[in-house]
Scaffold this active site. Structure first.
Site, PDB file in Angstrom:
ATOM      1  N   SER A  56       0.837  -1.214   0.000  1.00  0.00           N
ATOM      2  CA  SER A  56       0.000   0.000   0.000  1.00  0.00           C
ATOM      3  C   SER A  56       0.866   1.256   0.000  1.00  0.00           C
ATOM      4  O   SER A  56       0.601   2.218  -0.733  1.00  0.00           O
ATOM      5  CB  SER A  56      -0.893   0.021   1.239  1.00  0.00           C
ATOM      6  OG  SER A  56      -1.820  -1.029   1.187  1.00  0.00           O
ATOM      7  N   ASP A  76      -6.710  -8.101   4.588  1.00  0.00           N
ATOM      8  CA  ASP A  76      -5.911  -8.921   3.671  1.00  0.00           C
ATOM      9  C   ASP A  76      -5.336 -10.162   4.345  1.00  0.00           C
ATOM     10  O   ASP A  76      -4.698 -10.989   3.697  1.00  0.00           O
ATOM     11  CB  ASP A  76      -4.755  -8.090   3.102  1.00  0.00           C
ATOM     12  CG  ASP A  76      -5.259  -6.988   2.182  1.00  0.00           C
ATOM     13  OD1 ASP A  76      -6.342  -7.148   1.581  1.00  0.00           O
ATOM     14  OD2 ASP A  76      -4.577  -5.957   2.063  1.00  0.00           O
ATOM     15  N   ARG A 136      -2.316 -14.359  -1.934  1.00  0.00           N
ATOM     16  CA  ARG A 136      -2.410 -14.594  -0.484  1.00  0.00           C
ATOM     17  C   ARG A 136      -2.952 -15.993  -0.163  1.00  0.00           C
ATOM     18  O   ARG A 136      -2.625 -16.576   0.868  1.00  0.00           O
ATOM     19  CB  ARG A 136      -3.246 -13.505   0.178  1.00  0.00           C
ATOM     20  CG  ARG A 136      -2.649 -12.116  -0.023  1.00  0.00           C
ATOM     21  CD  ARG A 136      -3.091 -11.104   0.998  1.00  0.00           C
ATOM     22  NE  ARG A 136      -2.780  -9.757   0.540  1.00  0.00           N
ATOM     23  CZ  ARG A 136      -1.576  -9.182   0.600  1.00  0.00           C
ATOM     24  NH1 ARG A 136      -0.550  -9.842   1.101  1.00  0.00           N
ATOM     25  NH2 ARG A 136      -1.392  -7.956   0.146  1.00  0.00           N
ATOM     26  N   GLY A 196      -5.816  -4.015  -7.881  1.00  0.00           N
ATOM     27  CA  GLY A 196      -7.003  -3.221  -7.579  1.00  0.00           C
ATOM     28  C   GLY A 196      -6.650  -1.869  -6.988  1.00  0.00           C
ATOM     29  O   GLY A 196      -7.307  -0.861  -7.271  1.00  0.00           O
TER      30      GLY A 196
HETATM   31  C1  S3P Z   1      -5.619  -1.356   0.060  1.00  0.00           C
HETATM   32  C2  S3P Z   1      -6.844  -1.396   0.655  1.00  0.00           C
HETATM   33  C3  S3P Z   1      -7.591  -2.644   0.899  1.00  0.00           C
HETATM   34  C4  S3P Z   1      -6.718  -3.870   0.741  1.00  0.00           C
HETATM   35  C5  S3P Z   1      -5.817  -3.785  -0.450  1.00  0.00           C
HETATM   36  C6  S3P Z   1      -4.925  -2.568  -0.383  1.00  0.00           C
HETATM   37  C7  S3P Z   1      -4.966  -0.039  -0.130  1.00  0.00           C
HETATM   38  O1  S3P Z   1      -8.642  -2.723  -0.026  1.00  0.00           O
HETATM   39  O2  S3P Z   1      -7.505  -5.038   0.660  1.00  0.00           O
HETATM   40  O3  S3P Z   1      -5.010  -4.958  -0.535  1.00  0.00           O
HETATM   41  O4  S3P Z   1      -3.754  -0.017  -0.408  1.00  0.00           O
HETATM   42  O5  S3P Z   1      -5.646   0.974   0.005  1.00  0.00           O
HETATM   43  P1  S3P Z   1     -10.085  -2.077   0.292  1.00  0.00           P
HETATM   44  O6  S3P Z   1      -9.828  -0.678   0.638  1.00  0.00           O
HETATM   45  O7  S3P Z   1     -10.871  -2.214  -0.956  1.00  0.00           O
HETATM   46  O8  S3P Z   1     -10.638  -2.893   1.425  1.00  0.00           O
END
Ligand code: S3P
Length: 441
Positions: A29, A322, A394, A101
């Site tokens: 992140s 996660d 994961r 994502g």
């Molecule tokens: C993340 C937020 C999370 C997490 C993803 C990374 C981020 O997703 O699951 O692996 O870096 O902001 P969500 O915000 O959709 O829960």
């Protein structure tokens, strides 16, 4: 096997224990955000500890495609020659964000504020993930972001739109949505505020402040005003607690284990895994606690212990979002029943993590029952067998650690995407004592 051209297969022999001192790769992140904010800053930003995984490299490439000069990564060091908030150039082709994502959702906000059109595409998994959660609030700000009829990528973002500030109540607890809106807010004509239903990771807010951009945080609401600028800085990316999790669970479940994980990020919005494992009876101690560049870090020591099943407190869910695939392995090795509720978000991650984990656990002889918003797992003996990660990094790493307590070898298929978040996992796990081999099947 739809997610990658190669079937990378892990075979993990049972028994063994995890020992030693090691540092897992950089936080995913924070790595994404370092590239985004470093690119939009004025001046040269130096990043160390950057995650050289496919996801954060997809973000890095996207900014190169938009004209930002970025050197590295070399040994986790990246030098970003920031172009300022208005200095990005139109990319020659669609931005390919692979499996990530985070890249797509955060960029949808940033791209909405640019003067040019952008298309964003992803792999088979990303192409099934819900994007309305970002396009709906962005439309309220005046952005135009098109999805497929199903609300999935590719995303087509129209440039040259004047964005307006909004006050947005997020229906889901999502740091990606929060970050998307705040980043779009940098380009709005008035203040933008986001209120979250439960605390989620706050790396965007912290890093904006680190770049000298004011963020007002009042309880569950974070606001940015337009008209500020980002000033280049240095960023020391801590080791990713989400990657450390596999070793924490592996050590907690295997007799004789004693492992120290160095320089792990322990941001309070990320430590659900520590809280949950401790509730299960795990022996985890934090040492050498300190702050690096606005993020708390510590060395985590985990020793084997006897785990018990628990009802996982729902407020911990966004703080461990996660980490559930690995926590399900801990639950399978615990005494008694573990119940997770309030975690329907797990169904829209890189795979449907509730179903895929339940299927794999059942394959290994565990009594695991998926529910619409969680899972019920009876702790007991793990057998041997072959499981499919469905291209989810994961899931692959979680089942690898399960072998430490299995009755025979575990074969895991479709593991290529481990490289999205944890390059070098096999070598590091083997050095710590996991009897793992990887091959192309
Ligand atoms: C993340 C937020 C999370 C997490 C993803 C990374 C981020 O997703 O699951 O692996 O870096 O902001 P969500 O915000 O959709 O829960």
């Amino acid at each position: 096997m739809t997610h990658s051209s190669k079937n990378i297969q892990f075979v993990v022999q049972p028994d063994g224990k995890l020992t030693g001192t090691l540092r897992v790769p950089g936080d995913k992140s924070i790595s994404h955000r370092s590239i985004m904010l470093g690119s939009l800053a004025e001046g040269v930003t130096e990043v160390s500890g950057f995650l050289e995984g496919e996801d954060s490299l997809a973000t890095l490439q996207a900014f190169r495609d938009m004209g930002v000069r970025i050197e590295g990564p070399i040994g986790g060091r990246v030098t970003i020659h920031g172009v300022g908030l208005h200095g990005l150039k139109p990319p020659a082709k669609a931005l390919d964000l692979g499996n990530s994502g985070t890249s797509m959702r955060l960029l949808s906000g940033l791209m909405s504020g640019q003067a040019f059109d952008v298309e964003m595409v992803g792999d088979a998994s990303l192409s099934t993930r819900p994007m309305k959660r970002v396009t709906v609030p962005l439309a309220q700000m005046g952005a135009e972001v098109a999805t497929t009829a199903a609300g999935t990528p590719p995303l087509k973002v129209k440039g040259g739109r004047q964005l307006h500030g909004i006050s947005y109540q997020m229906p889901v607890a999502s740091a990606q949505v929060k970050s998307c809106i705040l980043l779009a807010g940098l380009y709005a004509d008035s203040a933008t505020c986001v209120t979250e239903p439960a605390p989620t990771r706050d790396h965007t807010e912290r890093m904006l402040k680190g770049f000298g951009y004011p963020v007002r945080v009042d309880g569950a609401t974070a606001c940015v005003e337009p008209g500020g600028k980002l000033t280049a800085t240095t960023i020391d990316v801590p080791a990713d607690i989400s990657s450390a999790t596999f070793f924490m669970v592996g050590a907690a479940i295997s007799e004789g284990s004693d492992i120290t994980l160095q320089h792990v990020g322990i941001n309070p919005t990320r430590i659900g895994v520590i809280n949950i494992l401790r509730l299960m009876g795990a022996d985890i101690t934090l040492g050498n606690e300190r702050e690096v560049g606005g993020e708390p870090v510590a060395d985590l020591r985990v020793r084997a212990g006897k785990l018990r099943g628990i009802r996982i407190p729902e407020e911990q869910v966004p703080l461990a979002i996660d980490e559930f695939p690995a926590l399900f392995i801990a639950a399978a090795c615990a005494e008694g029943e573990t119940v997770l509720t309030g975690a329907e978000e797990l169904r829209v991650k890189e795979s449907d993590r509730i179903q895929v984990m339940a299927d794999g656990l059942v394959e290994l002889g565990v009594d695991a029952r998926a529910t619409p918003d969680g899972i019920v797992i009876q702790g007991g003996a793990l057998g041997s067998g072959a499981v499919n990660s469905h291209g989810d990094h994961r899931i692959a790493m979680s089942f690898a650690m399960a072998a430490l307590r299995a009755g025979g070898p575990i074969t895991i298929n479709d593991c290529a995407n481990v490289n999205t978040s944890f390059p070098g996992f096999v070598a590091l796990a083997a050095a710590a004592g996991l009897q793992i081999s990887s091959s192309e099947a």
